[in-house]
Design an enzyme around this catalytic site. Structure first.
Site, short mmCIF file in Angstrom:
data_model
loop_
_atom_site.label_atom_id
_atom_site.label_comp_id
_atom_site.label_asym_id
_atom_site.label_seq_id
_atom_site.Cartn_x
_atom_site.Cartn_y
_atom_site.Cartn_z
N LEU A 145 -40.79 35.14 26.01
CA LEU A 145 -40.13 34.96 27.30
C LEU A 145 -38.92 34.03 27.20
CD1 LEU A 145 -40.11 35.36 30.42
CD2 LEU A 145 -41.64 33.38 30.56
N GLU B 76 -35.67 31.96 26.21
CA GLU B 76 -34.44 32.29 25.50
C GLU B 76 -33.62 31.03 25.27
OE1 GLU B 76 -34.01 36.83 27.29
OE2 GLU B 76 -32.40 35.37 27.63
N PRO B 77 -32.62 31.07 24.38
CA PRO B 77 -31.79 29.88 24.14
C PRO B 77 -31.15 29.33 25.40
CG PRO B 77 -31.42 31.49 22.40
CD PRO B 77 -32.30 32.16 23.42
N GLN C 4 -61.18 -8.05 26.19
CA GLN C 4 -61.08 -7.41 27.51
C GLN C 4 -59.97 -6.37 27.58
OE1 GLN C 4 -60.77 -10.55 30.40
NE2 GLN C 4 -62.89 -11.23 30.11
N GLU D 167 -44.76 26.07 28.80
CA GLU D 167 -45.48 26.77 29.87
C GLU D 167 -45.25 26.10 31.23
OE1 GLU D 167 -49.24 28.57 29.18
OE2 GLU D 167 -49.01 28.50 27.01
#
Length: 383
Positions: free
Chosen positions: A125, A127-128, A278, A362
């Site tokens: 999907l 692209e540059p 702690q 994504e």
């Protein structure tokens, strides 16, 4: 585990945990250094049934539900996120798309091979010139009789140099998302070439590539779904894919927690284990809370999918929180290790580098925020 699992889910989780412990963790640092995981891992994933999860047995799958799928991805993310990405893309983005939108012939040709690990898929999907703005992609598919000719370039494609099949999104009509269609393209087709991208910050063992298509001819039967529906198919795949990324991020976070607790209880400073200080306990507790919260958000998405309910907004929430949490967990774990966290004798540096890309691919964290904001307000701020 935080919630009761079915016997089947628990068995899958145990199988994935053993695989991660025996086949991934001992080799992850070396694969990272040489920038290549063992190619034989793909067939192992297939033999274990992991590459067929949620796919019907009639198509060569191992069935199972989406929670079982998330459990496997968590363990793989804990072991080596580069391997997790192989499965997330080939199964989560490609095989599931074929199962959901492909023709009977496409399912029969590709799903048994993909599920068995005899073939690998990539999702072409990005692209540059188009990342977040995927609807503006410029790769074109032109009708030539009953065939299509595809020309264009793709980049940052996971599995790109290993894949036997590319799910390619190309423009068949006018501008914008409505002009995009999806095609199944064998990577050995004339005119199809690829180049591996090296020197990545993280996921270095993963085969990430740039693809070039120069009048690649595919038959009309290569079209997935209908002409002009490709963008919708891509977004549907990514909505589930964001759950996959989130599950992998839970694995990174859990790996960080395991490593940090082990180190903090063994390392001594000022006359006692550093776990007795702690501020070290604060770092550990922050990692634990982030891990648990990310897991529950991810499991909620799996439950919605398995019940057939709407899940896209919840998937964006899970991906946003889990990816950012994985970065926080890895950073906190590195702080627990101090200077030793900065060398690859220990795993936390790799966890941090691998986690960082999860906020980018994504759908970036900012895109997830806009998707969530649109769902809350009904106003689209993306375009």
């Amino acid at each position: 585990m935080d919630l009761a699992l079915s016997p089947e889910q628990d068995a899958v989780r145990e199988l994935a945990a053993r695989f991660a412990d025996r086949e991934l963790l001992p080799h992850a640092a070396e694969w990272d250094r040489r920038e290549s995981i063992d190619p034989g891992i793909v067939k192992q994933l297939g033999d274990l049934g992991f590459l067929g999860l949620t796919i019907p047995a009639a198509h060569g799958g191992s069935e199972g539900d989406h929670l079982a799928y998330c459990l496997v991805l968590e363990e793989l993310g804990r072991g080596d996120s580069a391997v997790r990405g192989v499965l997330s893309v080939s199964l989560g983005l490609v095989a599931k798309t074929i199962n959901g939108y492909g023709s009977d012939a496409q399912k029969a040709e590709w799903l048994p091979r993909l599920c068995a690990g005899d073939a690998l898929g990539c999702f072409a999907l990005t692209e540059p010139g188009t990342g977040s703005d995927a609807g503006a992609l410029t790769t074109r598919a032109v009708a030539d009789g009953t065939d299509w000719l595809l020309t264009g370039a793709k980049t940052f494609i996971t599995n790109g140099t290993w894949a036997d099949l590319a799910l390619v999104f190309a423009r068949t009509g006018g501008e914008g998302p409505r002009g995009v269609s999806a095609f199944l393209v064998p990577t050995d087709a004339p005119g199809f070439s690829r180049h591996e991208i090296k020197g990545k910050l993280g996921l270095r063992g993963q085969a990430t590539a740039s693809l070039a298509l120069d009048d690649v001819r595919v038959p009309g039967t290569a079209l997935v779904g209908e002409v002009g529906k490709g963008f919708r198919i891509a977004m549907s795949a990514l909505a589930k894919g964001r759950m996959s990324v989130a599950a992998g991020c839970v694995g990174i976070a859990r790996g960080c927690l395991d490593a940090a607790v082990s180190y903090a209880t063994a390392r001594t400073q000022f006359g006692k284990p550093i776990a007795g200080h702690q501020l070290v306990q604060q770092l550990l507790s922050d990692i634990a809370v982030d891990t648990a919260a990310a897991r529950m958000l991810t499991w909620r998405v799996a439950d919605l999918i398995d019940r057939g309910a709407e899940f896209a907004t919840e998937s964006s929430m899970a991906k946003l929180f889990a990816s950012e949490a994985a970065v926080r967990c890895a950073n906190n774990a590195l702080q627990v290790f101090g200077g030793y966290g900065y060398i690859d004798e220990y795993p936390v540096g790799k966890y941090l580098r691998d986690a960082r890309v999860m906020t980018l691919y994504e759908g970036t964290s900012q895109i997830q925020q806009l998707i969530i904001g649109r769902a809350l307000t009904g106003i689209n701020a993306i375009s």
